[in-house]
Scaffold this active site. Structure first.
Site, short mmCIF file in Angstrom:
data_model
loop_
_atom_site.label_atom_id
_atom_site.label_comp_id
_atom_site.label_asym_id
_atom_site.label_seq_id
_atom_site.Cartn_x
_atom_site.Cartn_y
_atom_site.Cartn_z
CD GLU A 36 36.49 42.94 39.32
OE1 GLU A 36 36.32 42.44 38.21
OE2 GLU A 36 37.32 42.48 40.14
CG ASP A 94 41.42 43.14 40.36
OD1 ASP A 94 40.77 43.25 39.30
OD2 ASP A 94 42.00 42.08 40.69
#
Ligand code: GLC
Length: 530
Positions: free
Chosen positions: A262, A199
């Site tokens: 990401e 993330d």
């Protein structure tokens, strides 16, 4: 096949919204396990589950208070182990969502860090003095609006958070933080997970001098976070290379594991995250289909730019939607969403399918009193939040759509169309969008040309986008009509000869192709070239 993820299809599950098994109106791990047969039937290869770790849920799991546990709302470690075992028994890989950039403010590390200026964990996070006038150390803004600095009364300093104040950024320049976080990777790798989606990777390293970001140029308004102009000093720092390499080294201690980063970045910046000499992410996410206008010329140009920018050996990937962006069926309409499915599953690279998109779920209407997303709540504009794309999976026509018991209120409202538009109805309907997804996935599995074949653009002509995939002499031609009108494709050279093997409409009067192709409104076809 070597590198299983190259030929695979990933399915993203937002765990709060997939399947509730214990009647609290929130999805959980046993719920996901109970739906694995569906995923196997659909034909996907890997499941990426958004965070399931203990969390105060300020950002619904993206604020982690224990990196090596399971959030009780979602179940127990035993439930997790069972989920992995059951997934593996069905040939499905499991990808976890690892959130290294920031923890929860309730993580014991942060509680200790904020307890006093002298605490040994003080520099596990970023603490800075106020400017002389009391204002924050620099002008960096939180992705969710407002300053990225929050004042701490007790110790008289600001701490940094790229997202919510409840998500303080970890200091990845501190070797103790590196060691502690890399340990959490091994914890899950030892439990058998097949990889991680990392993330907020672009934000991990920051300018060591904490310089002000330059003023932003005007940008078109967009729905979702991460959409501001590139913050020069607060994201995509050159030192990210080193962090990426450290993460990769740990994952490479294990066989056959995958790293997805990401990254909302323009292509010229994204490619760096592949790393050199196997030191990078296997797949830095390519988010651009989410943002590009639904226009044949623009999509063709985008594919060309991406293909052209990929480094040697860099494996592509494509995304149409996720838990942060409006759903594809709401962006371009139900009819074109079928064409989008064909595009996603026939481009070169690993596609990621967002749960519910396979049944054409649309963004839910969220009444103001039911808005839950912190970003929506902070903006004061319910339409800006991410709840609409996070509504519960529509399994069947029952009250609450088979997601949770009928007498329980689901954490987000179930869209009205669930009585008609649901997985059970669509499984029984050979013309449904779900049947189309399944056929596309089946075809992809059967055709090395789709899994690993070469990509050859055949041009964008008005509303028509055409390209070929080729492997070992087998050529498949994809022709997509991006309009609601009938269209014909007459390529200027190399006239196609062959047979339509799949249409997005799943029925077609004539499968014979000789020189040109007639397409119905909103139709896309795969042609086997002879
Ligand atoms: C990523 C996640 C998003 C989350 C943010 C902060 O962008 O996809 O949902 O809010 O990181 O962790």
């Amino acid at each position: 096949m070597a590198d299983w993820w190259r030929g695979s299809v990933t399915y993203q599950i937002y765990p709060r919204s997939f399947q509730d098994s214990n009647g609290d109106g929130i999805g959980d791990l046993p719920g996901i396990t109970s739906r694995l047969d569906y995923l196997q039937w659909l034909g996907v290869d890997a499941v990426w589950v958004s965070p399931i770790f203990p969390s105060p849920m300020a950002d619904f799991g993206y604020d982690v208070s224990d990196y090596t546990g399971i959030e009780p709302i979602f179940g127990t470690l035993a439930d997790f182990d069972r989920f992995v075992a059951e997934a593996h028994a069905r040939g499905l890989r499991v990808i976890l969502d690892w959130v290294p950039n920031h923890s929860s403010d309730q993580h014991p590390w942060f509680i200790e860090s904020r307890s006093s200026r002298d605490h040994p964990k003080r520099d596990w996070y970023y603490w800075k003095d106020a400017k002389q006038d009391g204002s924050p150390p620099n002008n960096w803004q939180s992705e969710f609006g407002g300053p990225a600095w929050t004042w701490d009364e007790t110790t008289g300093q600001y701490y940094y958070h790229a997202y919510l104040p409840q998500q303080p950024d970890l200091n990845w320049r501190n070797p103790a933080v590196q060691a502690a976080m890399l340990h959490t990777l091994r914890f899950w790798l030892d439990r058998g997970v097949d990889g991680f989606r990392v993330d907020a990777l672009r934000q991990m390293m920051k300018d060591p001098q904490w310089r002000d970001n330059p003023p932003k140029p005007d940008v078109a308004p967009d729905l979702g976070p991460d959409t501001q102009a590139m913050p020069v000093y607060s994201a995509d720092h050159a030192d990210n290379d080193h962090v990426v390499w450290m993460i990769r080294e740990v994952v490479d201690e294990y066989n056959d594991r995958l790293l997805i980063g990401e990254l909302y970045l323009p292509y010229e910046r994204l490619m760096r995250y592949y790393g050199t000499a196997g030191r990078g992410m296997h797949m830095p996410t390519n988010m651009h289909l989410i943002r590009t206008a639904w226009d044949a010329g623009q999509i063709a140009a985008l594919i060309d730019r991406y293909e052209g920018a990929l480094p040697d050996g860099g494996w592509p990937n494509w995304v149409l939607g996720n838990h942060d962006r409006p759903r594809i069926a709401s962006r371009i309409g139900a009819a074109q969403a079928r064409v989008a499915a064909m595009l996603l599953l026939t481009l070169r690279g690993t596609p990621t399918l967002y749960y519910g998109d396979e049944i054409g779920m649309r963004d839910g209407l969220i009444p103001p009193e039911r808005v839950r997303d912190p970003w929506g709540l902070r903006s004061g504009n319910p339409h800006l939040g991410r709840d609409p794309e996070r509504t519960p999976m529509q399994w069947d026509a029952s009250l609450n759509a088979g997601f949770c018991p009928a007498d329980v209120e689901p954490w987000l409202p179930i869209p009205d169309d669930a009585t008609v538009n649901n997985a059970a109805n669509q499984q029984a309907d050979t013309g449904s969008v779900l049947s189309l997804y399944r056929q596309l996935i089946t075809l992809r599995r059967r055709e090395p040309a789709f899994q690993i074949g070469r990509y050859r653009p055949r041009g964008a002509d008005g509303d028509i986008l055409a390209y070929e995939r080729e492997h070992d002499g087998r050529r498949l031609l994809i022709v997509l009509n991006l309009s609601a009108n009938p269209r014909a494709w007459f390529p200027p050279d190399d006239p196609p000869l062959g047979r339509v093997i799949l249409s997005t409409l799943l029925s077609r009067a004539d499968d014979h192709v000789a020189g040109s192709i007639e397409l119905a409104p909103d139709e896309g076809v795969v042609v086997e070239l002879s």
